[in-house]
Design an enzyme around this catalytic site. Structure first.
Site, PDB file in Angstrom:
ATOM      1  N   ASP A 112       0.870  -1.180   0.051  1.00  0.00           N
ATOM      2  CA  ASP A 112       0.059   0.140  -0.039  1.00  0.00           C
ATOM      3  C   ASP A 112       0.891   1.078   0.157  1.00  0.00           C
ATOM      4  OD1 ASP A 112      -3.147   0.969   0.430  1.00  0.00           O
ATOM      5  OD2 ASP A 112      -1.693   2.010   1.777  1.00  0.00           O
ATOM      6  N   HIS A 337      -7.189  -6.083  -1.465  1.00  0.00           N
ATOM      7  CA  HIS A 337      -6.191  -5.098  -1.154  1.00  0.00           C
ATOM      8  C   HIS A 337      -5.257  -5.468   0.006  1.00  0.00           C
ATOM      9  CE1 HIS A 337      -4.059  -1.218  -1.531  1.00  0.00           C
ATOM     10  NE2 HIS A 337      -4.473  -1.049  -0.160  1.00  0.00           N
TER      11      HIS A 337
END
Length: 360
Positions: A112, A337
């Site tokens: 991320d 994610h």
């Protein structure tokens, strides 16, 4: 209350790391090659709990810090935005390596928002950060050389507003974001459960595809947790994702995040976004124009992760020009994610395969 850790994983504080007192999770022999694990938003060193011990058992010294503004790391000055620019976050990583007594890092892994930090660390100091694995946030590379003036960009934010939407990174950069997320109406635990669940592979609506370009019409195709309803904060925007379970995140593990962010708030992590969207520090990157990551590099993400498409064209640019020794892109089936938490065994295997292919 101390967070329970997997067997073989310990914690300690490292003083005087680029002005920080840095909290780390650690495993392995300090004499072994160092692997540094950098988390993203809204996460912690704890997000690597499933990888630390297995990678250490393979002969590496594993270190995962709470990065600047997160968790039990302290010492940041939130009134100084320059402390949260990406190259200073890379300096944090370099300072940690020095404080640990290592001269280099066998591999830096970033997930991320940790991905661009890892990428810029490897690009700027290839003598220290010998290889890198980027996860869930593609790195499109340094500016092109020769330098050219930035092209005029249409007012896409106004166009998004006319569609009743706003971009989450610019929302995160407003004064409203931290109060909204620090005291969500549904409570911290419920807010984080919805946030994590909505961006995971378990949310049925996550069927990502490539966007055609950075225009309001294309950006509006992103889910509400990326391009939000204009009249809502993030705590309200994620309410529809509260239904359903995320089997990869137990109640006890969720409590770790809720307890930490309930104590610290999100303000430190949100300043990373403000530093980016302000545009004040973009010139930092021009020093590296035309440069690529010299060491071995690869990318890992979930195939149900919209994050790999939120910056249109970045995924393709990464493989074409970001690295001089590009080892490929792997999309893990069924993962969203939070790929290293959702599919821990698969990600650990991919990391081990990459690490075993590096010069020792």
């Amino acid at each position: 209350m101390q967070t329970p850790l997997p067997p073989g994983v310990t914690r300690r504080m490292i003083p005087d790391v680029n002005g920080l007192q840095m909290h780390i999770l650690e495993a392995g022999d300090p004499g072994d090659p160092l692997v540094l694990l950098l988390h993203g938003f809204p996460e912690l060193a704890y997000s690597w709990r499933n990888q630390i011990a297995p990678l250490a058992a393979a002969g590496f010294h594993l270190v995962a810090p709470d990065q600047r503004g997160y968790g039990r790391t302290t010492g940041e000055d939130r009134s100084r935005l320059e402390q949260f620019r990406i190259l200073n976050l890379a300096r944090d990583a370099m300072g940690l390596v020095s404080a640990l007594g290592h001269s280099e890092v066998a591999c830096v892994v970033g997930h991320d928002f940790g991905s661009p930090v890892a990428a810029w660390a490897a690009l700027a100091r290839p003598d220290i950060f010998r290889a890198c694995v980027l996860m869930s946030a593609p790195f499109p590379g340094a500016p092109a050389w020769p330098l050219r003036p930035a092209p005029a960009v249409p007012d896409w934010q106004a166009a998004l507003a006319r569609l009743g939407r706003k971009h989450y990174q610019w929302y995160y950069s407003t004064d409203a974001a931290a109060p909204d997320m620090d005291a969500p109406a549904q409570g911290m635990r419920a807010f984080l459960r919805a946030y994590y669940h909505g961006k995971s592979g378990d949310w049925a609506g996550n069927e990502p595809f490539a966007l055609k370009g950075w225009t309001a019409e294309e950006l509006a195709k992103l889910p509400d947790y990326y391009v939000m309803p204009l009249d809502k904060g993030m705590a309200e925007a994620v309410l529809p994702y509260a239904a359903g379970e995320a089997p990869w995140l137990t109640d006890a593990q969720l409590d770790v995040y809720a307890r930490n962010f309930g104590r610290t708030g999100f303000g430190g992590g949100l300043l990373w976004y403000r530093a980016i969207t302000s545009g004040r520090f973009q010139a930092d990157f021009e020093l590296f124009a035309g440069r690529r990551i010299e060491g071995p590099a690869c990318f890992i993400a979930g195939d149900r992760d919209w994050g790999i498409h939120q910056n249109p064209g970045a995924l393709e640019a990464m493989g074409q020009r970001a690295g001089a020794d590009w080892r490929g892109t792997t999309l893990v089936p069924g993962a969203g994610h939070w790929v290293q938490q959702e599919k821990p065994d698969e990600v650990t295997r991919l990391l081990l395969d990459f690490l075993r292919g590096l010069p020792r």
